[in-house]
Every structure is written in structure tokens, then in C-alpha cells.
Motif scaffolding. Structure first.
Motif, PDB file in Angstrom:
ATOM      1  N   PRO A 165       6.249   9.724 -18.534  1.00  0.00           N
ATOM      2  CA  PRO A 165       7.187   9.682 -19.662  1.00  0.00           C
ATOM      3  C   PRO A 165       8.661   9.805 -19.276  1.00  0.00           C
ATOM      4  O   PRO A 165       9.520   9.288 -19.999  1.00  0.00           O
ATOM      5  N   THR A 166       8.985  10.464 -18.158  1.00  0.00           N
ATOM      6  CA  THR A 166      10.410  10.626 -17.815  1.00  0.00           C
ATOM      7  C   THR A 166      10.888   9.660 -16.728  1.00  0.00           C
ATOM      8  O   THR A 166      12.010   9.812 -16.237  1.00  0.00           O
ATOM      9  N   CYS A 167      10.049   8.674 -16.360  1.00  0.00           N
ATOM     10  CA  CYS A 167      10.441   7.778 -15.266  1.00  0.00           C
ATOM     11  C   CYS A 167      10.296   6.311 -15.681  1.00  0.00           C
ATOM     12  O   CYS A 167       9.189   5.851 -15.990  1.00  0.00           O
ATOM     13  N   SER A 168      11.417   5.586 -15.650  1.00  0.00           N
ATOM     14  CA  SER A 168      11.382   4.162 -16.007  1.00  0.00           C
ATOM     15  C   SER A 168      10.667   3.367 -14.904  1.00  0.00           C
ATOM     16  O   SER A 168      10.526   3.843 -13.767  1.00  0.00           O
ATOM     17  N   ASP A 169      10.247   2.148 -15.241  1.00  0.00           N
ATOM     18  CA  ASP A 169       9.595   1.289 -14.241  1.00  0.00           C
ATOM     19  C   ASP A 169      10.507   1.062 -13.040  1.00  0.00           C
ATOM     20  O   ASP A 169      10.069   1.081 -11.893  1.00  0.00           O
ATOM     21  N   GLU A 170      11.788   0.856 -13.353  1.00  0.00           N
ATOM     22  CA  GLU A 170      12.725   0.587 -12.255  1.00  0.00           C
ATOM     23  C   GLU A 170      12.833   1.796 -11.314  1.00  0.00           C
ATOM     24  O   GLU A 170      12.855   1.649 -10.086  1.00  0.00           O
ATOM     25  N   LEU A 171      12.851   2.973 -11.904  1.00  0.00           N
ATOM     26  CA  LEU A 171      12.910   4.188 -11.078  1.00  0.00           C
ATOM     27  C   LEU A 171      11.653   4.298 -10.206  1.00  0.00           C
ATOM     28  O   LEU A 171      11.730   4.622  -9.009  1.00  0.00           O
ATOM     29  N   MET A 172      10.489   4.018 -10.782  1.00  0.00           N
ATOM     30  CA  MET A 172       9.237   4.107 -10.014  1.00  0.00           C
ATOM     31  C   MET A 172       9.259   3.113  -8.840  1.00  0.00           C
ATOM     32  O   MET A 172       8.829   3.447  -7.735  1.00  0.00           O
ATOM     33  N   GLN A 173       9.777   1.935  -9.092  1.00  0.00           N
ATOM     34  CA  GLN A 173       9.856   0.949  -7.991  1.00  0.00           C
ATOM     35  C   GLN A 173      10.753   1.457  -6.862  1.00  0.00           C
ATOM     36  O   GLN A 173      10.437   1.311  -5.679  1.00  0.00           O
ATOM     37  N   LYS A 174      11.837   2.094  -7.255  1.00  0.00           N
ATOM     38  CA  LYS A 174      12.773   2.585  -6.234  1.00  0.00           C
ATOM     39  C   LYS A 174      12.170   3.775  -5.480  1.00  0.00           C
ATOM     40  O   LYS A 174      12.370   3.925  -4.276  1.00  0.00           O
ATOM     41  N   LEU A 175      11.423   4.598  -6.187  1.00  0.00           N
ATOM     42  CA  LEU A 175      10.773   5.725  -5.513  1.00  0.00           C
ATOM     43  C   LEU A 175       9.746   5.207  -4.504  1.00  0.00           C
ATOM     44  O   LEU A 175       9.577   5.766  -3.416  1.00  0.00           O
ATOM     45  N   LYS A 176       9.047   4.143  -4.870  1.00  0.00           N
ATOM     46  CA  LYS A 176       8.078   3.556  -3.934  1.00  0.00           C
ATOM     47  C   LYS A 176       8.780   3.075  -2.669  1.00  0.00           C
ATOM     48  O   LYS A 176       8.302   3.275  -1.547  1.00  0.00           O
ATOM     49  N   HIS A 177       9.916   2.471  -2.883  1.00  0.00           N
ATOM     50  CA  HIS A 177      10.694   1.977  -1.745  1.00  0.00           C
ATOM     51  C   HIS A 177      11.022   3.131  -0.785  1.00  0.00           C
ATOM     52  O   HIS A 177      10.840   3.026   0.434  1.00  0.00           O
ATOM     53  N   LEU A 178      11.462   4.251  -1.360  1.00  0.00           N
ATOM     54  CA  LEU A 178      11.822   5.410  -0.527  1.00  0.00           C
ATOM     55  C   LEU A 178      10.575   6.018   0.116  1.00  0.00           C
ATOM     56  O   LEU A 178      10.600   6.437   1.274  1.00  0.00           O
ATOM     57  N   GLN A 179       9.487   6.047  -0.642  1.00  0.00           N
ATOM     58  CA  GLN A 179       8.238   6.601  -0.093  1.00  0.00           C
ATOM     59  C   GLN A 179       7.833   5.834   1.168  1.00  0.00           C
ATOM     60  O   GLN A 179       7.483   6.444   2.183  1.00  0.00           O
ATOM     61  N   GLU A 180       7.909   4.512   1.074  1.00  0.00           N
ATOM     62  CA  GLU A 180       7.511   3.674   2.214  1.00  0.00           C
ATOM     63  C   GLU A 180       8.479   3.798   3.377  1.00  0.00           C
ATOM     64  O   GLU A 180       8.082   3.959   4.520  1.00  0.00           O
ATOM     65  N   ARG A 181       9.741   3.761   3.043  1.00  0.00           N
ATOM     66  CA  ARG A 181      10.758   3.764   4.084  1.00  0.00           C
ATOM     67  C   ARG A 181      10.693   5.029   4.940  1.00  0.00           C
ATOM     68  O   ARG A 181      10.897   4.992   6.143  1.00  0.00           O
ATOM     69  N   TYR A 182      10.424   6.174   4.296  1.00  0.00           N
ATOM     70  CA  TYR A 182      10.421   7.443   5.044  1.00  0.00           C
ATOM     71  C   TYR A 182       9.001   7.998   5.233  1.00  0.00           C
ATOM     72  O   TYR A 182       8.832   9.125   5.690  1.00  0.00           O
ATOM     73  N   SER A 183       7.979   7.236   4.862  1.00  0.00           N
ATOM     74  CA  SER A 183       6.568   7.664   4.971  1.00  0.00           C
ATOM     75  C   SER A 183       6.342   9.056   4.383  1.00  0.00           C
ATOM     76  O   SER A 183       5.869   9.972   5.058  1.00  0.00           O
ATOM     77  N   LEU A 184       6.697   9.223   3.121  1.00  0.00           N
ATOM     78  CA  LEU A 184       6.601  10.547   2.504  1.00  0.00           C
ATOM     79  C   LEU A 184       5.361  10.667   1.613  1.00  0.00           C
ATOM     80  O   LEU A 184       4.814   9.660   1.146  1.00  0.00           O
ATOM     81  N   ALA A 185       4.944  11.901   1.382  1.00  0.00           N
ATOM     82  CA  ALA A 185       3.873  12.173   0.425  1.00  0.00           C
ATOM     83  C   ALA A 185       4.446  12.088  -1.001  1.00  0.00           C
ATOM     84  O   ALA A 185       5.670  12.012  -1.194  1.00  0.00           O
ATOM     85  N   VAL A 186       3.536  12.086  -1.976  1.00  0.00           N
ATOM     86  CA  VAL A 186       3.921  11.952  -3.389  1.00  0.00           C
ATOM     87  C   VAL A 186       3.256  13.066  -4.192  1.00  0.00           C
ATOM     88  O   VAL A 186       2.100  13.408  -3.939  1.00  0.00           O
TER      89      VAL A 186
END
Ligand code: GUN
Ligand code: FE
Length: 424
Positions: free
Chosen positions: A196-217
Motif C-alpha cells: 500500500p505505501t509503495c508505487s510500482d515505479e518505486l518497486m521497480q527501482k528497489l529491484k534495481h538496487l537489490q540486484e545491483r548490490y545483491s541485497l536481501a529483502v
């Protein structure tokens, strides 16, 4: 190092192993085994003699909110969405001010350090300076944690809303880079608060950061029924709430290590997706009771092979103690069996202890058991101040410590082979 005492840990989900007057041998922070006599080759290791004390693995908190610690035990008279608006968001807004964050995070970190928790997954707020300050304080404790700067860009008060997904991306990226540079035991974790507090665009950007830095979620999933209804309206085309994360690559699978808190109402295709994607569930029984969210079907999840750890979920739950979470998990499972499903036997105390140690620990690494190759996280507990006329077995002494849920009996705490806390 060799630690001597009354040793106790979960060998498996069902089986507790106890050794009276045993020797826990550890070399370079890695456990070599538990012995009844010190093997010849370890004779020269320094001995810490805790004879008569209980020695158990450190407890793992898979879900908590540091900025909610200051209002723990308050405002437990509402359900999730009203509780967020009425108590949580106003409190989290205060972390814009670094002086407030300094005071409040000092309380949280002090309690975490002296309690039974050795490793934790922690939500902060969206504020970068306050989140870095929390991480700096945690780093000094010797505990091992993952901390999330919380992402939110819709459906929250203006003061907590990032002005755009792009702004959130830029500040989250800077925070990740800064924390990776500065801290060793305190890792960043990608943290969309919930759909509810995260737009689709924000989720896409978070995925980008997750992949780039190999982070957990980490995030929240299927906690309350009104939240689930809301997600259905916000994401009408996704099959389930879990699919709303999965469509962005933020629900486990592959190399994405993910913890979802609650999952009270997860079933069917959502439950299957959680299993297929190797997502951990952080079971937060106290929070689920106090916010009237429901009872999570933990027995069913375990039978399916889903990995489950325990979370305090401060301040949805009023206690930081994972001993308390263990006893709450057992209580909730008894009510589930009695009132909801007679084919779901209650969790035994050993099983709930296993969730809080070995199962939760496996999210971090080989931790939570006293077996060869595991990292040493251990609690030394003096239970002599809980008087009784009965002689007790080690297993019974552990039960009393759990049901008392009083972290004050902890004498010493070791994390990754190092003493990080002593009550003496
Ligand atoms: N869902 C979204 N945010 C929160 C939170 O802060 N606590 C709990 N329990 N659930 C949430
Ligand atoms: Fe939570």
C-alpha cells in the motif's frame, strides 16, 4: 575457546539436545562440537567455566521496528491500518530530527544488546541520517543485523512520503553505498514497507538496487484482512498479495533472500509461491494478537516445508524479547488448533525454540545450533534466581526461562565467537 555448562540446543525441529556439564568447543568463532570430556587436541584452549548455568544458542529476531521501540506497550487498542495512522506514522515522523533519533535509538540498541537476541532484521524509517545513526549504534554492539531504510511514496502522511520514486531511489542508493562502506556487521536490506505505501515505479527501482548490490529483502505480507482488501484494489491484476511483490522480483526466488513478516492469511497460491521462492516467514504472534490481525497457520507452513522464524515486531508486539515470542507462538498455535483447525496440532515448545534459533538463524548463515561448522552465538543463563523445590532437567530449565521471558537472567552473550554483553 571452550565453554563449560549445561548445554541445550535444537538438533532438529522436533529434537532438543542437552548435555549436562558439557564442553562447547569453538575455534576462530566456529563450533567444533559439544563434548562430555575435552578431546585431547583441544586441551590447550582457554576454558570458560559456567558450570551450573544454561548455555543455549542466541535468539534471532527476524522482524522488528527500531523507531517503534519508544512507544512499545502503548496504543494496542486498534487494528493495523488505524494503528499505523494513529500511532506509528506520527512516531516515525520524529526521526527526521536527529536529536530525537539519537535518544530513541539509544534506548532500542541498549535493550537489544542486553537482551537474548544475537541477530536481527530491523526496519528503520525513511530518514537517511537517522538510519545511518541507528546502524552506527548497532555496529558498536557486536550484534549482527540487517537494517532497512524504509521505502514509501504513497498512502502515508506527507512528512513520511518521498516526493517521488526517483527521489527515493537516489537517497536509498546513497544510503546503501554509505552503509556498505562504513559497517561490517550491520548490513543494508531492501525494505519496501508494504504494497500500500509503495508505487510500482518505486518497486521497480528497489529491484534495481537489490540486484545491483545483491541485497536481501524484507517486507510485510498478508497481515490483516483490511490490508489485503486494500492491496486487491491497488493491484487488481495480481493473483495474490504475494504476487504483487513477485511481479517486481521482490519475493525471493533465485538469489534474492527474502523475509516476509506475518503471512497470517497466506494460503493456496500465495502459500505455494512463498514455498517455491524459498521466502522466510517472520512469525510475529504477539503483534498478530494485539492488533487483532489473526493467527498464522504455522503448523501448516512447516508441514509444507516453508522456513519460519520469529519476530518481536515492536511495537505491534509490546516485547523485544524473543523468549516471549517463543511462548506467544506456542500459545497462538494452541488457540489455532482449538478454535480453527483440529488437524493442526499446536507447536511444541521445542519446535518454537527451533524457529527462534536454528530456523531463523539459517537466514543469516550457519548459526543457531551448537554443531560442527556453525558460528558461535550463545547465551549463558543463570536460572538460579527462579526458585523451586523441584530438581529440574535441562529441558525443564529452558522451559521456565522461555515462559518467564525475563532477559535479566542473561549473564553473558556471545555473537560470532565474541563476548558482546556481560551483566557482571
Ligand atoms: N505493515 C506496514 N507497516 C507496518 C508496521 O509498522 N507494523 C506492522 N505490524 N505492520 C505493518
Ligand atoms: Fe512489522
Amino acid at each position: 575457546m571452550i565453554i563449560k555448562g549445561d548445554i541445550c540446543y535444537s538438533k532438529t525441529q522436533k529434537e532438543l539436545k542437552t548435555v549436562k556439564g558439557g564442553y562447547l568447543v569453538c575455534e576462530d568463532a566456529i563450533i567444533q562440537g559439544v563434548f562430555t570430556k575435552i578431546p585431547e587436541k583441544y586441551r590447550s584452549f582457554p576454558l570458560k567455566d559456567y558450570s551450573g548455568k544454561l548455555i543455549i544458542p542466541g535468539l534471532i529476531d527476524l522482524h522488528t521496528h527500531a523507531p517503534q521501540y519508544a512507544f512499545r506497550g502503548l496504543g494496542m487498542d486498534m487494528q493495523l491500518l488505524d494503528w499505523l495512522d494513529t500511532y506509528t506514522f506520527p512516531e516515525e515522523s520524529k526521526y527526521l530530527h536527529i536529536d530525537y533519533a539519537d535518544k530513541a535509538y539509544a534506548l532500542f540498541v541498549k535493550a537489544l544488546k542486553s537482551g537474548a537476541t544475537t541477530r536481527a532484521l530491523i526496519f528503520a524509517t525513511l530518514h537517511t541520517p537517522a538510519t545511518l545513526l541507528l546502524m552506527e549504534k548497532l555496529e558498536q554492539t557486536g550484534l549482527i543485523t540487517m537494517v532497512g531504510k524504509v521505502a514509501m511514496d504513497r498512502n502515508c502522511p506527507d512528512i513520511l512520503r518521498q516526493e517521488s520514486a526517483e527521489a527515493a531511489y537516489i537517497s536509498t542508493k546513497a544510503w546503501i553505498e554509505s552503509s556498505l562502506k562504513r559497517f561490517k556487521s550491520t548490513k543494508p536490506i531492501i525494505t519496501p514497507r508494504f504494497i500500500p505505501t509503495c508505487s510500482d515505479e518505486l518497486m521497480q527501482k528497489l529491484k534495481h538496487l537489490q540486484e545491483r548490490y545483491s541485497l536481501a529483502v524484507q517486507s510485510h505480507l498478508s497481515e490483516s484482512q483490511s490490508e489485503i482488501e486494500w492491496v486487491k484494489k491497488l493491484s487488481p491484476s495480481t493473483k495474490t498479495y504475494a504476487h504483487a511483490y513477485e511481479q517486481f522480483g521482490l519475493l525471493g526466488g533465485g538469489k534474492v533472500k527474502t523475509v516476509m513478516a506475518h503471512c497470517v492469511w497466506s494460503e493456496g497460491e500465495e502459500e505455494q509461491l512463498i514455498f517455491d521462492n524459498n521466502v522466510y516467514i517472520a512469525h510475529c504472534p504477539a503483534s498478530n494478537t494485539h492488533l487483532s490481525s489473526g493467527i498464522a497457520p504455522i503448523r501448516r507452513f512447516l508441514e509444507k516445508g516453508i522456513k519460519v522464524g520469529l519476530g518481536s515486531d515492536i511495537a505491534g508486539g509490546p516485547h523485544l524479547s524473543i523468549f516471549r515470542a517463543i511462548s506467544s507462538a506456542v500459545e497462538a498455535s494452541k488457540m489455532y488448533w482449538r478454535l480453527i483447525d483440529r488437524d493442526s496440532p499446536p507447536l511444541t515448545l521445542n519446535e518454537a525454540f527451533y524457529l527462534a534459533t536454528a530456523c531463523g538463524g539459517s537466514f543469516f548463515s550457519k548459526v543457531g545450533k551448537f554443531e560442527r561448522g556453525y558460528e558461535l552465538d550463545a547465551l549463558i543463563i543463570d536460572d538460579s534466581k527462579i526458585p523451586t523445590t523441584n530438581p529440574l532437567e535441562i529441558e525443564e530449565r529452558l522451559a521456565r526461562i522461555i515462559y518467564y521471558s525475563d532477559d535479566n537472567h542473561i549473564l553473558q552473550k556471545y555473537v560470532n565467537g565474541k563476548e558482546v554483553f556481560s551483566s557482571e
